[in-house]
Design a protein around this motif. Structure first.
Motif, PDB file in Angstrom:
ATOM      1  N   GLY A 176      12.046  -4.992  -8.115  1.00  0.00           N
ATOM      2  CA  GLY A 176      11.296  -3.748  -8.162  1.00  0.00           C
ATOM      3  C   GLY A 176      11.223  -3.074  -6.805  1.00  0.00           C
ATOM      4  N   ARG A 177      10.517  -1.961  -6.761  1.00  0.00           N
ATOM      5  CA  ARG A 177      10.401  -1.197  -5.517  1.00  0.00           C
ATOM      6  C   ARG A 177       9.673  -1.995  -4.444  1.00  0.00           C
ATOM      7  NH1 ARG A 177       7.055   2.307  -2.938  1.00  0.00           N
ATOM      8  NH2 ARG A 177       5.381   2.118  -4.473  1.00  0.00           N
ATOM      9  N   LEU A 178       8.744  -2.844  -4.869  1.00  0.00           N
ATOM     10  CA  LEU A 178       7.976  -3.674  -3.952  1.00  0.00           C
ATOM     11  C   LEU A 178       8.044  -5.129  -4.401  1.00  0.00           C
ATOM     12  CD1 LEU A 178       4.778  -1.447  -3.622  1.00  0.00           C
ATOM     13  CD2 LEU A 178       6.568  -1.747  -1.885  1.00  0.00           C
ATOM     14  N   GLY A 179       7.916  -6.043  -3.453  1.00  0.00           N
ATOM     15  CA  GLY A 179       7.847  -7.456  -3.753  1.00  0.00           C
ATOM     16  C   GLY A 179       6.635  -8.076  -3.094  1.00  0.00           C
ATOM     17  N   TRP A 180       6.034  -9.049  -3.770  1.00  0.00           N
ATOM     18  CA  TRP A 180       4.869  -9.738  -3.212  1.00  0.00           C
ATOM     19  C   TRP A 180       5.341 -10.875  -2.324  1.00  0.00           C
ATOM     20  CZ3 TRP A 180       2.657 -14.632  -3.329  1.00  0.00           C
ATOM     21  CH2 TRP A 180       1.300 -14.711  -2.962  1.00  0.00           C
ATOM     22  N   VAL A 181       4.788 -10.949  -1.115  1.00  0.00           N
ATOM     23  CA  VAL A 181       5.171 -11.998  -0.178  1.00  0.00           C
ATOM     24  C   VAL A 181       3.924 -12.603   0.448  1.00  0.00           C
ATOM     25  CG1 VAL A 181       7.422 -10.973   0.344  1.00  0.00           C
ATOM     26  CG2 VAL A 181       5.441 -10.369   1.736  1.00  0.00           C
ATOM     27  N   SER A 182       4.084 -13.804   0.974  1.00  0.00           N
ATOM     28  CA  SER A 182       3.000 -14.506   1.646  1.00  0.00           C
ATOM     29  C   SER A 182       3.570 -15.288   2.816  1.00  0.00           C
ATOM     30  CB  SER A 182       2.293 -15.451   0.663  1.00  0.00           C
ATOM     31  OG  SER A 182       1.347 -16.266   1.338  1.00  0.00           O
TER      32      SER A 182
END
Length: 212
Positions: free
Chosen positions: A64-70
């Motif tokens: 997607g346009r954004l990805g969740w990261v940590s």
């Protein structure tokens, strides 16, 4: 902690604003798994690190346009995959359509996800109780799709100390929550060793979010 394993799972109300849609994704199960493989070829699964320095037991990637990261800097959404330095793979049209249709079936029309988090569980992996609150717009629901071996979904309340129920999740199930349930604590119990005809010993989870 109570178990909830209903016989009639076509549509199960978990709480006001939260629905389990049993088998909702089954008609496109093969296409979903093929798409996951394509995404992972461009943005490989990896075990992220929590801000406190702990390695997550669940492997993940994004589309997607954004990805969740940590990482040590915290939890956040980013348009770039830190592993490859490239933009995250485009969200497949069938992903977006599934999320939109499931959200509408649960009473949330007009859902347009910007991010799809793809989690891969191996036996022993788990996701501790947490709230999804890294999104700027908490008016939009979360759509979560289960594929592969069965899991137990932990469904709590608005406080971490609230009573938690365990809900069976099967291949093709979709859970949608928003509105008064948007910040409910939830997680996945430690995945037991099992086998599924399409995924072997693995479970995949697609979580769709509108992040901005």
């Amino acid at each position: 902690m109570n178990d909830l394993f209903p016989e009639d799972r076509a549509r199960l109300n978990l709480d006001p604003g939260a629905e389990l849609l049993g088998g909702f994704a089954l008609p496109i199960e093969h296409a979903l798994l093929d798409a996951i493989a394509t995404i992972a070829a461009a943005a490989p699964f990896r075990h992220l690190e929590t801000p406190g320095g702990r390695r997550m037991s669940v492997a993940m990637t994004n589309a997607g346009r954004l990805g969740w990261v940590s990482d040590r800097l915290g939890y956040r959404y980013d348009p770039t995959d830190p592993l490859t330095g490239q933009a995250w793979p485009v969200m497949p049209a069938l992903f977006a359509a599934l999320a939109r249709n499931a959200a509408a079936a649960a009473g949330y029309d007009g859902f347009a996800p910007e991010a799809c988090l793809i989690n891969r569980y191996e036996p022993g992996a788990r996701l501790t109780l947490h709230q999804d609150r890294d999104e700027r717009n908490l008016d939009q629901p979360i759509v979560s799709v289960s594929l592969g071996v069965d899991a137990r979904f932990l469904w709590g309340g608005l406080a971490r100390s609230d009573r938690t129920r365990r809900i069976a999740l099967h291949h093709g199930d979709v859970v949608v929550w928003g509105g008064p349930a948007r910040l409910v604590f939830h997680g996945i119990n430690t995945l037991a060793a099992s086998t599924h005809a399409l995924t072997g010993g693995l479970r995949y989870n697609l979580t769709f979010r509108q992040a901005t």
